[in-house]
Design a protein around this motif. Structure first.
Motif, short mmCIF file in Angstrom:
data_model
loop_
_atom_site.label_atom_id
_atom_site.label_comp_id
_atom_site.label_asym_id
_atom_site.label_seq_id
_atom_site.Cartn_x
_atom_site.Cartn_y
_atom_site.Cartn_z
N ASP A 106 0.79 -1.22 0.00
CA ASP A 106 0.00 0.00 0.00
C ASP A 106 0.83 1.28 0.00
O ASP A 106 0.32 2.33 0.34
CB ASP A 106 -0.90 0.00 1.23
N GLU B 276 2.22 4.50 -1.33
CA GLU B 276 1.89 5.33 -2.49
C GLU B 276 3.12 6.07 -2.95
O GLU B 276 3.80 6.68 -2.17
CB GLU B 276 0.80 6.34 -2.12
N GLU B 277 3.38 5.98 -4.20
CA GLU B 277 4.49 6.72 -4.76
C GLU B 277 4.00 8.11 -5.13
O GLU B 277 2.87 8.29 -5.62
CB GLU B 277 5.02 6.00 -6.00
N GLU B 278 4.83 9.09 -4.88
CA GLU B 278 4.44 10.47 -5.13
C GLU B 278 4.08 10.69 -6.60
O GLU B 278 3.16 11.42 -6.93
CB GLU B 278 5.60 11.40 -4.74
N ASP B 279 4.79 10.01 -7.47
CA ASP B 279 4.67 10.32 -8.90
C ASP B 279 3.31 9.94 -9.47
O ASP B 279 2.68 10.73 -10.17
CB ASP B 279 5.77 9.58 -9.68
N ASP B 280 2.85 8.74 -9.16
CA ASP B 280 1.59 8.34 -9.77
C ASP B 280 0.39 8.70 -8.90
O ASP B 280 -0.69 8.17 -9.08
CB ASP B 280 1.61 6.83 -10.10
N ASP B 281 0.59 9.58 -7.95
CA ASP B 281 -0.52 10.04 -7.11
C ASP B 281 -0.44 11.56 -6.98
O ASP B 281 -0.14 12.09 -5.92
CB ASP B 281 -0.44 9.35 -5.75
N PRO B 282 -0.70 12.28 -8.06
CA PRO B 282 -0.51 13.73 -8.01
C PRO B 282 -1.59 14.43 -7.19
O PRO B 282 -2.68 13.88 -6.99
CB PRO B 282 -0.59 14.14 -9.48
#
Lengths: 1159, 256
Positions: free
Chosen positions: B21, B23-29
């Protein structure tokens, strides 16, 4: 840190130039990261776990115990109270009545048979006739002090200061001195407390989850078990198993719906497995919490103390559920929520295991173990004694306060000091006997303490790192004895005894730390700050959602999180920055959807280098600073380059052994690989080339090797001490050897070994020894034995004393050939000085007296005429009671110490010394588990020699190699030979060390064969030997088993009083027993006369008078039963048989002998 | 609670051990930002009631005909009770209820109050989020008091019958005097809390339904009127040291 500490030997390892490497040399992180290890050992030391634990006990636990038992109230006087405000332990003190200097050193305690103990002070507040009085620094007892702990006088002392206190600077400390003997509290291994362990019996189809709850007041075990597919709760205090649904109802989860939610969640398989349990409860007609508690109360085994209120069954149930079942979870304000959740989780774990049998826990997994150390054991004992002390005190004041009108003002202070000896005696007795008996847990444990073995430096060190298991030695289970993969790096993989304790007694690895308790509450608070949702507002649905993870602190659920990875990560980051204790561990268990945080004491952990982004966090400049001394080990923790991992967290990590092995997934890097081994196994050169049992054998033998014991060995007066005369440090060292200072206190010598057959006296591992080597001092050792005599004082003023030397007139021929009569001491008194004690340096032959003690004839008190008795005692007659030297070999008087005991009695200790050279039958061993006895001693001229005329010290039979596969020994020989030729010391460190190739190169360069083989010439014929001989130095240890201590024979001698059979054992000059199996052989062979001789004539033949009429025994030819001498005959029977008859008669059984003619 | 929460970077090194779970910063703008306000008008009075055995689709409100009838509290013992009606039309055995439990038609839910820290209730209104800290939470569960009452009555009836049978026999009465001080048994722990809770009287609470005007008026106070930005008195480092739990080494004085 003080400056003088910099002088310590340890610092050598951190000095700018060390082992030929200077500061200016390029730092290679892959090679030089091992310097973290000496840095670690400098901070922690090898016995740090003992010291940490004891310091924690003295500084923290004592205060906690005091807080838990703070107030003493009187049953009689409601006004009276006594409150403990503070507790402290002082510095060790001398207890002599007229001492002008109370400071005491550990060595004085050893010499004078005293206890090294410090007073325990408390501050108290109490009422004295309606006034409140505060009394500070009241002594309530004396606490034995662990050497080198904070309270010890040796704490933080430099080498020089240690030497001035007569203490060995290399001594690790960590033990106690009680009545002059050094006592170690061994580390005890136990199953972890307050954690759920699930086990399954596949054959019986039983699954059980158990938890051992441990609080200050009680220890109890709660089980959740299956029985015919249904689940029950089992507890010692409840007479029968209680259906689990009923228990949950009692804990306030009343509706079946919520129970199912909490236990099974949304999983239909779990729901099906659990559903059957509802029926059980419904059948009992229990629907509400009240009914459930009443049912539970009716099953509780009530043990009521006197004058405790009688409880209704509802109250019983409430009390049982709140305080005894799962006792470590406390219930506040009738909020059973946490306890209900805990039981539900236990039940869920059982159901998970029923669904998938693989979900059982492994009891033997090191992560499920806790180590109990000296501090914890002392704390248990002290709390028990302190409670007893308080109840004694209470009983005492109640007795006084009961009296209606007391004559004078009552001061409780007077009654409190009466009992102070109870604490002192209790602690002393427990440590000196090793019997730990705790009244409050009804626990009896024997063999907790052991006498510190001072056979060699290594044996003492090995004892300090030893861990004993609670498992029974006799049980034949392989699980607890097996090598656990999780042991890696925590417990030594090689060091365990052979035989019955194999695998049950373990040893710590070199770089381990054992945790002490950390505070739990701030960790809980931190969890909520990091986003945990508390259990108060969540239900079963949220808890068992596949995407949520439970957060468990020390095994107790405190909340849930939906982002376990993030949670764990943030927690770790805080720890790496030093905001959370380095010894708190956190890890994810994905099988249980759980994040576990552990803060409890007794976990084994070890430091590892942190790897981030596939890069080690320890950089070259860090190591440069470390070498320069600008950084210490703790700094690496602070900058987040190194962290401690316990077994559970280690299992959740991806650890690279060497830097090139690091890949993207790697989380940690080993500091040094050879730290898988412990201190004792670290002595073995090239252990990674040996067959593993050989390393285990060496671990056992390394502790028996004779060598140097300590720098203060000549000041010590021990019961038995073995010292090597010329010990040498090994040619092939290991890094461990340097770290533990074995090179400074070695136990062995570098012997030149030729691997060949010689003389036939070398079969079965026997060794051929060179006589000239022995003459030069090879294997020579000294044996020191102590004798203590205490001069008692008697009630009638008389006391034991020392007698004068008796003389006799001897006729001697003078210089002018005339007979002169001179007075000379009799033979027995020849060694005595004028004071009646043998003089230092005198030789003692068997039969000579070395302490001429005399004892008054009349020592009782004459009640009728006390003065007369005093006269006769003080000036009266004495009889001699001398201490006679008995051993057949002569000894020398090494030291005489005259001192007084704590009770001011005169004490004389005499140390006797024997110097022994190796003889036939003495035992030797290399460092590879290859032991052998000396089979023959050969003159040097008969020994083979090489081109340079070098003869071997030892010839070893080559048959020792093929089956043992000790390749390490061969490499040791080659490295040693290279070292000798090169003038250097070589390394045989585990998984490293000097490379074989390099060693061969040195040999070739010096004109020798690369393989270590030489051409030898026969010493007898002078001819060249037909084969090349493997020839070079190997480090040999002399073991303590020497023929002189074992040699024994007897023709006639003492007999036991009761049976009149020969005594048993060498020490009693006993006979050799012809046992029942030997007897069977003689019977089978038919040698009846031999049988008769061995079993009766040479043993306990006895002539009896037997009456042929009645068959009973008479005496003097007279039968007392028949009152006649008519038919009495004499015959010979074993005395034991006669004894049996008489014993039978005494029990009203008449054994009658019926005699018949033989021919 | 306007304190800066320390930021941590998620290192790739840690990825391997993490759950699914992260969350990567990039794909969660960041899509949109809202202002957050802090309201403490109801700080001491906002209590969260949970009904663990009640589906959230069927709240206890008058609109569903199942509004809460009555409520009461024992403040010191921290016990709260509410009465809810029982739906007698479905799954209800009228004859059994009449025979055994005097046609019971209300159910009592009860629970003990706890005070968790760090929980807030938010109101989202006009693109603004208003937060109010929760003072206490209670999980309310059915208690089946009528069952207990019945079983106690039954037992007493049995006792009475036995007593009647026995009272016909003549019995010697023995009198003993007890001093008052000894009579009250000293309880501790759970028994003490039970006794205290038992001794305390319930205090009646007025209940206003979810949809009543009074409720909505109070709910308005969840919205903060103070729209100034709050400044933290606590420095980030101070905050960190407040939440940290370092190891206390008793022997550290020697080493340092």
């Amino acid at each position: 840190m003080t400056d003088h500490q910099q002088e310590d030997a340890f610092n050598e390892l951190l000095q700018p130039v060390y082992k030929g490497r200077g500061l200016t040399d390029a730092i290679n992180t892959a090679e030089d990261k091992w310097h973290l290890l000496p840095a670690f050992l400098k901070v922690k030391g090898l016995v740090k776990q003992h010291l940490d634990s004891f310091n924690y006990f003295v500084d923290v636990d004592l205060k906690k115990i005091l807080a838990a038992n703070q107030v003493v109230l009187s049953d009689v006087d409601p006004e009276f109270y006594l409150k403990y405000l503070d507790i402290r332990v002082g510095v060790p003190q001398r207890r002599d009545a007229h001492a002008f200097n109370t400071a005491i050193t550990p060595h004085e305690c050893r010499l004078r048979d005293l206890s090294y103990a410090a007073p325990i002070f408390v501050d108290i507040e109490y009422t004295r006739e309606k006034k409140i009085v505060i009394h500070k620094s009241l002594e309530i007892g004396r606490m034995p002090i662990m050497l080198k702990s904070t309270n010890c006088v040796l704490a933080g002392k430099s080498e020089l200061e240690m030497a001035s206190l007569n203490e060995c600077p290399l001594d690790p400390g960590g033990y106690f001195i009680v009545n002059g003997t050094e006592k170690v509290i061994l580390v005890q291994e136990q199953l972890s407390k307050n954690r759920i362990i699930v086990e399954a019996d596949v054959k019986k189809g039983i699954v059980q989850a158990s938890v051992t709850s441990s609080t200050h007041e009680r220890k109890s075990k709660t089980y959740v078990v299956t029985k015919n597919g249904k689940i029950y709760l089992k507890h010692n205090s409840v007479s029968e198993e209680i259906p689990i649904v009923l228990v949950l109802k009692a804990a306030g989860i009343v509706t079946d719906y919520e129970i199912l939610q909490l236990v099974a969640g949304a999983d239909s398989q779990f729901q099906d497995l659990f559903a059957v349990n509802f029926e059980e409860c419904a059948k009992l007609g229990v629907h509400t919490q009240h009914q459930a508690l009443e049912y539970l109360g009716s099953k509780v085994k009530t043990v009521r103390r006197a004058n405790a209120p009688k409880l209704s069954i509802y109250q019983e149930g409430l009390e049982a559920l709140a305080t005894t079942i799962i006792a470590h979870i406390s219930v506040n304000n009738l909020d059973f929520r946490e306890k209900a959740l805990y039981i539900a989780i236990m039940t869920r774990r059982v159901i998970m295991t029923m669904a998938d049998p693989k979900m059982v826990d492994d009891r033997d997994y090191v992560g499920n173990k806790r180590l109990e150390l000296a501090g914890q054991l002392m704390s248990l004992l002290f709390e028990d004694l302190f409670k007893k002390f308080n109840s004694d005190f209470k009983a005492n004041i109640d007795k006084v306060l009961k009296k209606p009108n007391r004559a004078n003002e009552f001061d409780a202070l007077l009654s409190i000091s009466i009992h102070s000896s109870n604490i002192t005696m209790g602690l002393n007795r427990a440590i000196s006997t090793g019997n730990w008996s705790l009244k409050r847990f009804k626990m009896e444990r024997a063999g907790v303490t052991h006498v510190l073995s001072r056979l060699s430096y290594i044996s003492a060190l090995g004892m300090m790192t030893r861990i004993s298991s609670q498992f029974e030695k006799s049980r034949k289970v392989s699980g607890p004895r097996a090598l656990q993969p999780s042991q890696f790096g925590m417990l030594c993989t090689a060091d365990t005894p052979e035989g019955e304790a194999c695998g049950l007694v373990k040893n710590l690895a070199l770089m381990t730390h054992i945790t002490t308790d950390d505070e739990e509450d701030p960790v809980r608070a931190l969890c909520f700050i990091l986003g945990a949702e508390g259990v108060a507002t969540i239900g079963g649905t949220e808890l068992h959602n596949p995407n949520t993870y439970g957060i468990y602190v020390n095994g107790t659920l405190i909340g849930i999180t939906r982002f376990p990875g993030k949670f764990v990560n943030e927690f770790r980051q805080l720890r790496r920055r030093g905001h959370v204790s380095a010894f708190i561990s956190i890890y994810c268990n994905h099988h249980h959807n759980a994040v576990h945080i552990a803060t409890d004491g007794g976990r084994i952990c070890r430091p590892l280098i942190i790897v981030e982004n596939a890069k080690s966090r320890v950089k070259a400049d860090h190591l440069a600073k470390l070498l320069k001394g600008d950084m210490v080990f703790d700094d690496f923790l602070k900058i987040g380059a190194v962290e401690y991992l316990d077994v559970n967290e280690e299992n959740d990590s991806y650890i690279a052994l060497y830097e090139p092995d690091i890949i993207d997934e790697t989380t940690h890097l080993e500091i040094e690989v050879f730290t898988v081994l412990g201190a004792v196994a670290g002595l073995i050169p090239y252990p990674h080339h040996n067959q593993s049992p050989r390393n285990t054998y060496q671990c056992a033998m390394g502790k028996q090797a004779i060598g140097a014991i300590a720098y203060n060995q000549f000041n010590r007066i021990d019961t038995l001490l073995y010292l090597m005369v010329y010990p040498q440090q090994p040619m092939v060292k290991t890094k461990t050897i340097e770290l533990i200072n074995y090179d400074k206190l070695p136990a062995g010598q570098n012997a030149t070994v030729a691997v060949m057959s010689y003389s036939g006296y070398d079969i079965e591992d026997a060794l051929v020894l060179n006589k000239s080597s022995i003459d030069r001092g090879f294997g020579r050792c000294q044996v020191l034995k102590k004798n203590t005599s205490v001069f008692k004082r008697y009630p009638n003023q008389a006391s034991d004393s020392l007698g004068s030397v008796r003389t006799e007139t001897v006729e001697k021929r003078g210089p002018d050939n005339q007979t002169v009569q001179t007075e000379e001491p009799i033979f027995q008194h020849r060694a005595l000085g004028v004071d009646g004690v043998a003089e230092v340096g005198e030789k003692l032959d068997p039969g000579m007296v070395y302490v001429n003690k005399i004892v008054p004839v009349n020592m009782g008190q004459d009640l009728l005429n006390p003065n007369a008795a005093a006269d006769s005692g003080a000036n009266g007659e004495y009889k001699e009671q001398p201490v006679v030297y008995k051993s057949p070999e002569t000894s020398c008087v090494d030291q005489v110490m005259v001192s007084s005991t704590e009770s001011e009695q005169l004490m004389v200790k005499v140390l006797l010394r024997q110097t022994r050279r190796p003889e036939l039958g003495d035992k030797f061993s290399s460092r590879h588990g290859q032991k052998g006895v000396c089979g023959i001693i050969v003159n040097q001229e008969d020994m083979p020699f090489n081109d340079f005329g070098v003869t071997p010290d030892i010839i070893m039979n080559p048959h020792g190699f093929p089956s043992r596969m000790t390749v390490g020994k061969m490499i040791e020989l080659i490295s040693g030979k290279a070292g000798v030729l090169d003038g250097s010391l070589q390394y045989g460190t585990c998984f490293g060390g000097s490379k074989f190739e390099d060693m061969s190169q040195i040999l070739v360069d010096k004109g020798f064969s690369y393989s270590g083989k030489d051409m030898l010439y026969s010493g007898v014929t002078g001819e060249c030997l037909q084969a090349y001989i493997f020839f070079g130095p190997i480090y040999y240890q002399k073991l303590k088993h020497m023929v002189m201590d074992k040699m024994h024979a007897r023709a006639r001698g003492p007999r036991a009083v009761l049976t009149r059979q020969p005594t048993e054992g060498r020490s009693r000059d006993g006979g050799l027993r012809l046992g029942e199996m030997e007897r069977d052989c003689v019977i089978a062979y038919g040698a009846s006369q031999l049988l008769l001789e061995r079993l009766m004539i040479s043993s306990d033949a006895f002539e009896v008078d037997v009456c042929q009429t009645c068959g009973l025994m008479g005496y003097n030819g007279w039968c007392t039963t028949c009152q006649t001498s008519e038919c009495v005959v004499k015959m010979t029977i074993p005395y034991a048989a006669k004894l049996l008859f008489q014993e039978l008669i005494s029990m009203n059984i008449a054994p009658r002998l019926k005699l018949g003619d033989v021919f | 609670m306007d304190v800066e929460v320390p930021k941590f970077q998620n290192t790739p090194a840690q990825k391997g051990i993490n759950g699914p779970d992260i969350e990567e910063e990039d794909d969660d703008p960041v899509v949109k930002e809202f202002p957050i306000f802090f309201s403490n008008k109801l700080a001491e009075n906002l209590n969260l009631f949970q009904y663990p055995v009640r589906p959230s689709e069927r709240p206890y409100v008058d609109a569903y005909g199942e509004g809460i009838l009555d409520s009461r509290i024992k403040r010191d013992a921290g016990i709260l009770e509410v009465d809810v009606p029982i739906d007698t039309t479905k799954f209800y055995d009228k004859t059994k209820a009449a025979k055994k439990w005097d046609s019971v038609n209300t159910q009592t839910l009860s629970g003990s109050i706890s005070h968790p820290e760090g929980q807030m209730v938010g109101v989202f209104k006009d693109d603004e989020l208003h937060l109010t800290p929760v003072f206490s939470t209670v999980q309310l569960r059915p208690q089946f008091k009528y069952v207990d009452k019945k079983s106690i009555e039954d037992r007493e009836a049995v006792k009475l019958a036995q007593k009647d049978a026995r009272s016909k026999e003549v019995k010697a009465v023995q009198m003993s005097a007890k001093s008052t001080g000894e009579q009250a048994p000293k309880y501790s722990g759970a028994l003490l809390s039970f006794k205290q809770a038992d001794d305390e009287e319930f205090v009646h609470l007025d209940w206003y339904d979810r949809d009543s005007d009074e409720s909505w008026n109070v709910a308005d106070r969840l919205i903060s009127s103070n729209k100034e930005s709050l400044d933290s008195d606590t420095l980030p480092l101070e905050y960190i040291s407040m939440i940290s739990c370092p190891h206390l080494d008793p022997s550290s004085e020697i080493h340092n």
